[in-house]
Design a protein around this motif. Structure first.
Motif, PDB file in Angstrom:
ATOM      1  N   GLY A 209       6.516  16.117  11.923  1.00  0.00           N
ATOM      2  CA  GLY A 209       7.192  16.984  10.961  1.00  0.00           C
ATOM      3  C   GLY A 209       6.549  16.857   9.595  1.00  0.00           C
ATOM      4  N   ASP A 210       7.340  16.671   8.549  1.00  0.00           N
ATOM      5  CA  ASP A 210       6.774  16.509   7.207  1.00  0.00           C
ATOM      6  C   ASP A 210       5.823  15.304   7.147  1.00  0.00           C
ATOM      7  N   MET A 211       6.146  14.230   7.865  1.00  0.00           N
ATOM      8  CA  MET A 211       5.315  13.018   7.818  1.00  0.00           C
ATOM      9  C   MET A 211       3.902  13.245   8.344  1.00  0.00           C
ATOM     10  N   TYR A 212       3.721  14.265   9.142  1.00  0.00           N
ATOM     11  CA  TYR A 212       2.403  14.543   9.731  1.00  0.00           C
ATOM     12  C   TYR A 212       1.461  15.167   8.695  1.00  0.00           C
ATOM     13  N   GLN A 213       2.034  15.725   7.643  1.00  0.00           N
ATOM     14  CA  GLN A 213       1.290  16.621   6.747  1.00  0.00           C
ATOM     15  C   GLN A 213       0.783  15.927   5.472  1.00  0.00           C
ATOM     16  N   GLY A 214      -0.062  16.631   4.744  1.00  0.00           N
ATOM     17  CA  GLY A 214      -0.516  16.143   3.445  1.00  0.00           C
ATOM     18  C   GLY A 214       0.620  15.986   2.460  1.00  0.00           C
ATOM     19  N   TYR A 215       1.721  16.669   2.714  1.00  0.00           N
ATOM     20  CA  TYR A 215       2.899  16.555   1.834  1.00  0.00           C
ATOM     21  C   TYR A 215       3.940  15.598   2.412  1.00  0.00           C
ATOM     22  N   SER A 216       3.453  14.562   3.115  1.00  0.00           N
ATOM     23  CA  SER A 216       4.339  13.592   3.776  1.00  0.00           C
ATOM     24  C   SER A 216       5.357  12.897   2.861  1.00  0.00           C
ATOM     25  N   PRO A 217       5.134  12.796   1.534  1.00  0.00           N
ATOM     26  CA  PRO A 217       6.194  12.191   0.704  1.00  0.00           C
ATOM     27  C   PRO A 217       7.518  12.961   0.728  1.00  0.00           C
ATOM     28  N   ASN A 218       7.543  14.149   1.324  1.00  0.00           N
ATOM     29  CA  ASN A 218       8.834  14.826   1.532  1.00  0.00           C
ATOM     30  C   ASN A 218       9.801  13.967   2.348  1.00  0.00           C
ATOM     31  N   ASP A 219       9.252  13.122   3.215  1.00  0.00           N
ATOM     32  CA  ASP A 219      10.088  12.227   4.023  1.00  0.00           C
ATOM     33  C   ASP A 219      10.117  10.879   3.326  1.00  0.00           C
ATOM     34  N   TRP A 220      11.309  10.379   3.024  1.00  0.00           N
ATOM     35  CA  TRP A 220      11.397   9.083   2.321  1.00  0.00           C
ATOM     36  C   TRP A 220      10.804   7.947   3.161  1.00  0.00           C
ATOM     37  N   ILE A 221      10.666   8.150   4.473  1.00  0.00           N
ATOM     38  CA  ILE A 221       9.974   7.159   5.308  1.00  0.00           C
ATOM     39  C   ILE A 221       8.575   6.898   4.762  1.00  0.00           C
ATOM     40  N   PHE A 222       7.960   7.915   4.148  1.00  0.00           N
ATOM     41  CA  PHE A 222       6.647   7.733   3.531  1.00  0.00           C
ATOM     42  C   PHE A 222       6.658   6.505   2.622  1.00  0.00           C
ATOM     43  N   PHE A 223       7.691   6.395   1.783  1.00  0.00           N
ATOM     44  CA  PHE A 223       7.736   5.307   0.801  1.00  0.00           C
ATOM     45  C   PHE A 223       8.073   3.968   1.463  1.00  0.00           C
ATOM     46  N   LEU A 224       8.928   3.994   2.495  1.00  0.00           N
ATOM     47  CA  LEU A 224       9.203   2.770   3.265  1.00  0.00           C
ATOM     48  C   LEU A 224       7.925   2.284   3.940  1.00  0.00           C
ATOM     49  N   HIS A 225       7.185   3.240   4.481  1.00  0.00           N
ATOM     50  CA  HIS A 225       5.957   2.970   5.232  1.00  0.00           C
ATOM     51  C   HIS A 225       4.879   2.425   4.295  1.00  0.00           C
ATOM     52  N   HIS A 226       4.661   3.106   3.183  1.00  0.00           N
ATOM     53  CA  HIS A 226       3.590   2.672   2.290  1.00  0.00           C
ATOM     54  C   HIS A 226       3.944   1.395   1.537  1.00  0.00           C
ATOM     55  N   ALA A 227       5.223   1.129   1.333  1.00  0.00           N
ATOM     56  CA  ALA A 227       5.599  -0.176   0.775  1.00  0.00           C
ATOM     57  C   ALA A 227       5.246  -1.274   1.779  1.00  0.00           C
ATOM     58  N   ASN A 228       5.446  -1.000   3.056  1.00  0.00           N
ATOM     59  CA  ASN A 228       5.086  -1.991   4.074  1.00  0.00           C
ATOM     60  C   ASN A 228       3.571  -2.211   4.125  1.00  0.00           C
ATOM     61  N   LEU A 229       2.812  -1.126   4.061  1.00  0.00           N
ATOM     62  CA  LEU A 229       1.348  -1.260   4.072  1.00  0.00           C
ATOM     63  C   LEU A 229       0.878  -2.011   2.825  1.00  0.00           C
ATOM     64  N   ASP A 230       1.550  -1.768   1.713  1.00  0.00           N
ATOM     65  CA  ASP A 230       1.234  -2.467   0.476  1.00  0.00           C
ATOM     66  C   ASP A 230       1.516  -3.965   0.632  1.00  0.00           C
ATOM     67  N   ARG A 231       2.596  -4.284   1.317  1.00  0.00           N
ATOM     68  CA  ARG A 231       2.951  -5.676   1.602  1.00  0.00           C
ATOM     69  C   ARG A 231       1.872  -6.339   2.464  1.00  0.00           C
ATOM     70  N   LEU A 232       1.338  -5.587   3.435  1.00  0.00           N
ATOM     71  CA  LEU A 232       0.282  -6.135   4.289  1.00  0.00           C
ATOM     72  C   LEU A 232      -0.995  -6.368   3.495  1.00  0.00           C
ATOM     73  N   TRP A 233      -1.303  -5.414   2.612  1.00  0.00           N
ATOM     74  CA  TRP A 233      -2.473  -5.606   1.747  1.00  0.00           C
ATOM     75  C   TRP A 233      -2.274  -6.873   0.919  1.00  0.00           C
ATOM     76  N   TRP A 234      -1.077  -7.073   0.374  1.00  0.00           N
ATOM     77  CA  TRP A 234      -0.800  -8.263  -0.435  1.00  0.00           C
ATOM     78  C   TRP A 234      -0.943  -9.538   0.392  1.00  0.00           C
ATOM     79  N   GLN A 235      -0.459  -9.510   1.641  1.00  0.00           N
ATOM     80  CA  GLN A 235      -0.635 -10.683   2.522  1.00  0.00           C
ATOM     81  C   GLN A 235      -2.119 -10.993   2.703  1.00  0.00           C
TER      82      GLN A 235
END
Ligand SMILES: [Cu+2]
Length: 386
Positions: A209-235
């Motif tokens: 759906g929205d998450m598949y697209q270039g405008y994926s921030p329409n889905d708040w999961i985008f921010f949950l997801h990228h916060a997690n990826l950011d956490r992995l980068w920090w690890q």
């Protein structure tokens, strides 16, 4: 618990100790640090506050604005080494807009590895939290905190999810495999595609759906997801790679700490070190659903895997087994007694990879690596508690 009570001083959590490795440090240390929590560890009053802020942000057009920015710079912030720093800065920007509504807004993350075996059954994707799949034929989401929303970018449409893998999401990437990449990868040129074309990709694609697209921030999961990826980068960063930044910039030149991030026109160096400059946050592991690879899991790997398998996939655990004893944690077998073999992850779609300007070699590398990992763990008789 009030959100303000999770703000604690930098000294109390030992971030100041990191200054010894920060020759490149140009930012002042934060005077206070707030903690990003895993979504499911929010109390109901914290979650109610977050939901109210998100609704106000939607009313005022912020979802549409972030979707627009992400879509506009799409080609510059994916498929090259801008990926981690840009998204760290972008999630931070979202969080600081949230704080304008209420200073208690702290961006949570979703530890997707913990749910990797059957993400469709994750509590995160239930009506009380962010909701589940959209409903055919238009895939409009009808439950969760964004139920029935009309998104405005690129044009008015109902908020959509369309689960991949025949609607069941398949399997994602195990905590063990992600930790293996964190241990093995020594350059950003390797770590970035390894994460971008594994966990990053599968969540975007499979939620759909929205998450598949270039405008994926329409889905708040985008921010949950990228916060997690950011956490992995920090690890990865705290494992001795705090200032590691190499590989290509979006224009094909070599990236450096002085390279500016698109949209923000600030140098990458300004976001490298959490606890400094504007990056006044840290990550907490979820005390309820234990997530990180602690001593118990490392111990399980050490006990199960033959020496050469351990050294190949978990070089840091193999080298410093004593270090893991320093990490106190709840035994992993509190969650699943005997464990199960790790399943193969769902592959990414060709269409999505093309949209992300993925180099076929980088994608094939991580896809083959992930399968080899599953085979090696299975051959060694390793069963995951997750
Ligand atoms: Cu992105």
């Amino acid at each position: 618990m009030k959100l303000s009570s999770v703000i604690i001083s930098a000294a109390a959590i030992g971030l100041s100790a990191l200054s010894s490795v920060s020759a490149q440090q140009t930012q002042p240390a934060c005077s206070s640090i707030y903690t990003r929590q895993e979504l499911l560890s929010l109390s109901s009053s914290q979650w109610n506050l977050v939901k109210a802020i998100l609704s106000a942000m939607q009313r005022d057009g912020w979802f549409g604005w972030f979707a627009y920015i992400h879509n506009t710079y799409f080609g510059q912030i994916h498929g090259n080494s801008q990926f981690f720093p840009f998204h760290r800065r972008f999630v931070y920007e979202w969080e600081s807009i949230g704080k304008r509504y209420n200073p208690g807004y702290i961006q949570p993350y979703w530890d997707e590895m913990r749910d990797y075996r059957a993400p469709a059954t994750s509590q995160v994707l239930t009506p009380n939290w962010v909701g589940g799949n959209g409903v055919s034929p238009n895939w409009c989401v009808q439950n969760g905190n964004q139920a029935g929303w009309t998104m405005t970018f690129p044009n008015n449409h109902c908020f959509q999810r369309n689960y991949g893998n025949n609607g069941n999401l398949g399997s994602w990437y195990s905590p063990e495999y992600i930790n293996s990449m964190i241990q093995r990868d020594t350059t950003m040129a390797r770590f970035r595609p390894d994460i971008e074309y594994s966990l990053h990709g599968v969540v975007h694609i499979n939620i759909g759906g929205d998450m598949y697209q270039g405008y994926s921030p329409n889905d708040w999961i985008f921010f949950l997801h990228h916060a997690n990826l950011d956490r992995l980068w920090w690890q990865w960063q705290v494992g001795g790679r705090m200032w590691t930044m190499d590989g290509p910039n979006y224009d094909g030149s070599n990236i450096s700490l002085n390279s500016n991030m698109p949209q923000f026109n600030e140098p990458i160096s300004s976001v490298m070190q959490l606890g400094y400059g504007k990056m006044c946050y840290q990550y907490a592991s979820n005390p309820l659903r234990r997530r990180d690879l602690g001593a118990d899991l490392q111990q399980r790997l050490i006990q199960t895997l033959p020496k050469n398998t351990l050294a190949a996939w978990f070089p840091q655990t193999a080298k410093t087994p004593a270090a893991v004893n320093l990490i106190a944690s709840v035994p992993a077998n509190n969650e699943t007694s005997n464990g199960q073999y790790i399943p193969y992850p769902t592959p990414l779609t060709k269409e999505w990879l093309e949209m992300h300007f993925a180099k076929p070699g980088e994608v094939q590398h991580v896809e083959a690596d992930a399968r080899k990992f599953v085979d090696a763990m299975r051959a060694a008789g390793y069963k995951s508690p997750y």
